[in-house]
Design a protein around this motif. Sequence first.
Motif, PDB file in Angstrom:
ATOM      1  N   LEU A  59       3.072  22.278  -9.007  1.00  0.00           N
ATOM      2  CA  LEU A  59       2.125  21.650  -8.099  1.00  0.00           C
ATOM      3  C   LEU A  59       2.958  20.980  -7.014  1.00  0.00           C
ATOM      4  O   LEU A  59       3.799  20.144  -7.323  1.00  0.00           O
ATOM      5  N   SER A  61       1.544  19.790  -4.006  1.00  0.00           N
ATOM      6  CA  SER A  61       0.782  18.907  -3.125  1.00  0.00           C
ATOM      7  C   SER A  61       0.609  17.566  -3.828  1.00  0.00           C
ATOM      8  O   SER A  61       0.261  17.510  -5.004  1.00  0.00           O
ATOM      9  N   ALA A  64      -2.749  17.150  -5.240  1.00  0.00           N
ATOM     10  CA  ALA A  64      -3.010  17.991  -6.407  1.00  0.00           C
ATOM     11  C   ALA A  64      -2.344  17.408  -7.649  1.00  0.00           C
ATOM     12  O   ALA A  64      -2.902  17.461  -8.747  1.00  0.00           O
ATOM     13  N   ARG A  67      -4.439  14.546  -8.746  1.00  0.00           N
ATOM     14  CA  ARG A  67      -5.674  15.105  -9.301  1.00  0.00           C
ATOM     15  C   ARG A  67      -5.437  15.594 -10.726  1.00  0.00           C
ATOM     16  O   ARG A  67      -6.240  15.357 -11.627  1.00  0.00           O
ATOM     17  N   TYR A  68      -4.310  16.254 -10.928  1.00  0.00           N
ATOM     18  CA  TYR A  68      -3.985  16.787 -12.249  1.00  0.00           C
ATOM     19  C   TYR A  68      -3.865  15.660 -13.272  1.00  0.00           C
ATOM     20  O   TYR A  68      -4.410  15.737 -14.369  1.00  0.00           O
ATOM     21  N   LEU A  71      -7.294  14.530 -14.063  1.00  0.00           N
ATOM     22  CA  LEU A  71      -8.022  15.508 -14.868  1.00  0.00           C
ATOM     23  C   LEU A  71      -7.573  15.430 -16.327  1.00  0.00           C
ATOM     24  O   LEU A  71      -8.383  15.522 -17.252  1.00  0.00           O
ATOM     25  N   ALA A  89      -6.031  14.748   3.793  1.00  0.00           N
ATOM     26  CA  ALA A  89      -5.073  15.807   4.114  1.00  0.00           C
ATOM     27  C   ALA A  89      -5.171  16.250   5.568  1.00  0.00           C
ATOM     28  O   ALA A  89      -4.164  16.503   6.218  1.00  0.00           O
TER      29      ALA A  89
ATOM     30  N   ALA B  69      -6.578  21.858 -10.757  1.00  0.00           N
ATOM     31  CA  ALA B  69      -5.674  21.241  -9.781  1.00  0.00           C
ATOM     32  C   ALA B  69      -5.081  22.302  -8.856  1.00  0.00           C
ATOM     33  O   ALA B  69      -4.912  22.085  -7.653  1.00  0.00           O
ATOM     34  N   THR B  70      -4.777  23.481  -9.442  1.00  0.00           N
ATOM     35  CA  THR B  70      -4.172  24.546  -8.634  1.00  0.00           C
ATOM     36  C   THR B  70      -5.165  25.063  -7.583  1.00  0.00           C
ATOM     37  O   THR B  70      -4.802  25.288  -6.427  1.00  0.00           O
ATOM     38  N   GLN B  72      -7.591  23.439  -6.161  1.00  0.00           N
ATOM     39  CA  GLN B  72      -7.738  22.468  -5.086  1.00  0.00           C
ATOM     40  C   GLN B  72      -6.471  22.401  -4.231  1.00  0.00           C
ATOM     41  O   GLN B  72      -6.530  22.161  -3.037  1.00  0.00           O
ATOM     42  N   GLN B  73      -5.326  22.626  -4.855  1.00  0.00           N
ATOM     43  CA  GLN B  73      -4.083  22.629  -4.089  1.00  0.00           C
ATOM     44  C   GLN B  73      -4.098  23.738  -3.037  1.00  0.00           C
ATOM     45  O   GLN B  73      -3.732  23.534  -1.885  1.00  0.00           O
ATOM     46  N   TRP B  74      -4.574  24.927  -3.432  1.00  0.00           N
ATOM     47  CA  TRP B  74      -4.588  26.031  -2.467  1.00  0.00           C
ATOM     48  C   TRP B  74      -5.695  25.862  -1.433  1.00  0.00           C
ATOM     49  O   TRP B  74      -5.560  26.318  -0.302  1.00  0.00           O
ATOM     50  N   GLU B  76      -6.454  22.938  -0.205  1.00  0.00           N
ATOM     51  CA  GLU B  76      -5.821  22.013   0.740  1.00  0.00           C
ATOM     52  C   GLU B  76      -4.842  22.786   1.634  1.00  0.00           C
ATOM     53  O   GLU B  76      -4.781  22.571   2.844  1.00  0.00           O
TER      54      GLU B  76
END
Lengths: 901, 174
Positions: A59, A61, A64, A67-68, A71, A89, B69-70, B72-74, B76
């Motif tokens: 990850l 970002s 992110a 967020r992880y 979660l 962002a 999470a992945t 949402q990362q992409w 962004e």
Amino acid sequence: MRLFVSEGAPGSLPVLAAAGRVRGRAELLISTVGPEECVVPFLTQPKVPVLQLDSGNYLFSTTAICRYFFLLSGWEQDDLTNQWLEWEATELQPTLSAALYYLVVQGKKGEDVLGPLRRALTHIDHSLSRQNCPFLAGETESLADIVLWGVLYPLLQDPAYLPEELGALRSWFQTLSTQEPCQRAAETVLKQQGVLALRPYLQKQSQPSLPEEKAVSNEPEEEELATLSEEEIAMAVTAWEKGLGSLPSFRPQQNPVLPVAGERNVLITSALPYVNNVPHLGNIIGCVLSADVFARYSRLRQWNTLYLCGTDEYGTATETKAMEEGLTPQEICDKYHNIHADIYRWFNISFDIFGRTTTPQQTKITQDIFHRLLARGFVLQDSVEQLRCERCARFLADRFVEGICPFCGYEEARGDQCDKCGKLINAIELKKPQCKVCRSCPVVKSSQHLFLDLPKLEKRLEEWLGKTLPGSDWTPNARFIIRSWLRDGLKPRCITRDLKWGTPVPLKGFEDKVFYVWFDATIGYLSITANYTDQWERWWKNPEQVDLYQFMAKDNVPFHGLVFPCSALGAEDNYTLVKHLIATEYLNYEDGKFSKSRGVGVFGDMAQDTGIPADIWRFYLLYIRPEGQDSAFSWTDMLLKNNSELLNNLGNFINRAGMFVSKFFGGSVPEMVLTPDDQRLLAHITLELRHYHQLLEKVRIPGCLTQYPHHIFDSGNQYIQVNEPWKRIKGTEADRQRAGTVTGLAVNIAALLSIMLQPFMPTVSATIQTQLQLPLPACSVLLTKFLCTLPAGHQIGMVTPLFQKLENDQIESLRQRFGGGQVKVSHKPAVVETVKTVGPQQIQMLMDEVTKQGSIVRELKAQKADKNQVAAEVAKLLDLKKQLALAEGKPLETPKGKKKK
Amino acid sequence: MAAAAELKLLEKSLRLSKGNKYSAQGERQIPVLQTNNGPSLTGLTTIATHLVKEANKEYLLGSTAEEKATVQQWLEYRVTRVDGHSNKEDIHTLLKDLNLYLEDKVYLTGYNFTLADILLYYGLHRFIVDLTVQEKEKYLNVSRWFCHIQHYPGIRQHLSSVVFIKNRLYTNSH
């Protein structure tokens, strides 16, 4: 999983704060890497922080990663949080990283750092106060809070960058900052060094480019067109077709203008010029001209508008001047008042009233406010040690004493303020004081005086500011000045003087004294209105219905933003107080200051002797209005702006559009049959018009003037160029009809431009309107939509060129006549020199080449020529533009790619 | 492609029958959705995520924490990197990175088709159509992924179909 961080990487803050969530749920190792280490194998650019997951995936970002962590702790994603994170962002991050870079790497301070960010901070503040929740996404702290807190912390932890007026943002920020995981993250990353802890990381980064408001691109039309929705196009077409029918009924100018309940009422003042100084260009742009643009704009919007100004006539300086010229003070004021009035008349300033402060109304209103303040216990009495010049036999006003600044040692400090360090000075504290008139050393004598008890009024002032500032259009410099005054604490301020020429003080024992300008001058606005109408209180005691805009240069901010509001609040008589305080920075002349005594610079009365029309002066001064930073008047630049912007672009377009109507259609606007492309153009122009309104409503004058008329005539010019009506007119019936449509649309664009230009160049605007015979109701109203104001069959008048070329030798001789510039070039840094070394001839040459190359490219494109060939010619064009930009000393435009539908 | 138009495409591919109305905000024309029951939503990925939930297709947002999470990362990445840059050089860096990333993946999250694939496909379309045959070969993994997504049922709609040649022409330019 393993978290990679780097010393001073700003992203570490939110990530570490969020990591608290997974403690005890998963094993988290933390490694520190260098700022340029590529941790993620597939990314070209180094990036930290990065989280390597147990699956081997990365990850990269910051959001992110946070967020992880959330979660993993069982949190569910929701729309509001997503919205905040997307905003972070796309909107916050670009300006924030630029601000941090300015502060940490470039060492900039204050507004330079805060300015670009203010909009984003205000957005957070407003959202918090609107939804009335302590946190961004509701009653409890969420992912959005942690991420935004984390990215903002390095900056906001310094109270100087947490604006006071943003109360909701402050309390949100402080709540989060005291939480344990956040505190720990802050200590780990900033290590008690504050924002400078980010330096090791940030200085390795390239400078983030601040998102431009809107760069002038090579092909604005194509880009904009791509983003127009069907709906917008349909609406634009409907408005166009309604034409003159959608104009409100004609409203004759009221006399006197008075506010009307339920309508927008705009009261505009521009700082009162001191009567015995002829104003220079900086005075003119700072106050009267800027306010005039807004007043004219406000009238075009059909708001009830009263624009007033006048000469500030009381004080020692007038007494002295009278002595010099052997006249009475009253005669001096009469004489100079007329000089001022003439200058503003020449500049076409649309005052409803241009009054003066030496009137019975001034005495009546000032004394009334004073009595009210006295009765309410806001006036103190004290004896003052004062400088008296025995040789001149009088007490010396502050401005008549000079000496050494007690704070910084500057040798020519004035009696009230030091020009070097800016601190306020009590005249008797000056070291080695000198009477400015006779140069003898004054002595200290004691005299009884009255003081306005500002400390006692401070709380009311702060309450009022708290209500007024958020969401208002106070310029950042004005906010900054008022904030710093309040931070230092207010002190009682003397409001009387030992003079004769002033408003008498109505109190026993003070018969030989008058009020001091600090107290009295800003009351001038009220008395000037009272001389205009006996119903003046409907403007000045009507804060609910009247929006008061006050224009001034930044040195006048304390009087208008602080002293007068304090007097008015203390007098408790429901006064209308300033809602939008618009302050400019300073305008310099060539590379120095304007100086009357050294004969450097152009002064109001000389501008008309140059032979350059008032509208050209207005245009150029507004173009360089010192908004946000100081700017400079330059003759070369004025020549360029006139010859390129006005003559070649604007004038050329309007002239062509009009000429086609007269030459090809006998002066009668042809039938228009709109194609889908034309309809898109309507929508595009409507969009530009909307931006224009947005900027002028916020009094962003150069921002508006440099972009919107320009974008519109640019689209117009391009439209003509692509459609070639001069060729089609000779073609088939269909071709002829097309030529008619293009001509009709173009001449309507010219009509729209004439209204949009009205606030800036009233005479040019009126000339265009006469040439086009624009119907009267359309001349005085500017709606937010683009209307067909010249329908088919409308007969236009004689079309003649609008602008004249300024020649090099003409400008060169003016430069010599008015001094400055060339004389003292030696100590100027090299950056400025590059601008100077390229002469106007060379620039003109480059400009011609750009124009030529531009038409080559357009032609090729129109012929749908081979892609590579077009690309090669475009490259040439861009190169030429780059050379031109360099020669003009402008920042380079970043080339933008096209968006395709 | 305007954001509102893109959201319309997404609605169709999610088979959402009632069409929403979008307005656009500011210079960058950020889409705004006025929902019936609550405040409006702003931003392309925010609205897209909301639409997926509305269509009861949450699986498109990922099923594990890592996948979520992945995705949402992409998303962004799409709005900051893909939309933020349009000069040639930036786009090539972006394609190079993405090519490396997709080397061992079928979809952006690995083995599951998600919203990230849809929006990245929409966002990249305008660049991919302009690539030469040689460039498409150079970014082989991107091409494979892109070709796969454009054939995914209901995704492409009216967008032009990009042609990828199965046999490689420039074998030494990988």
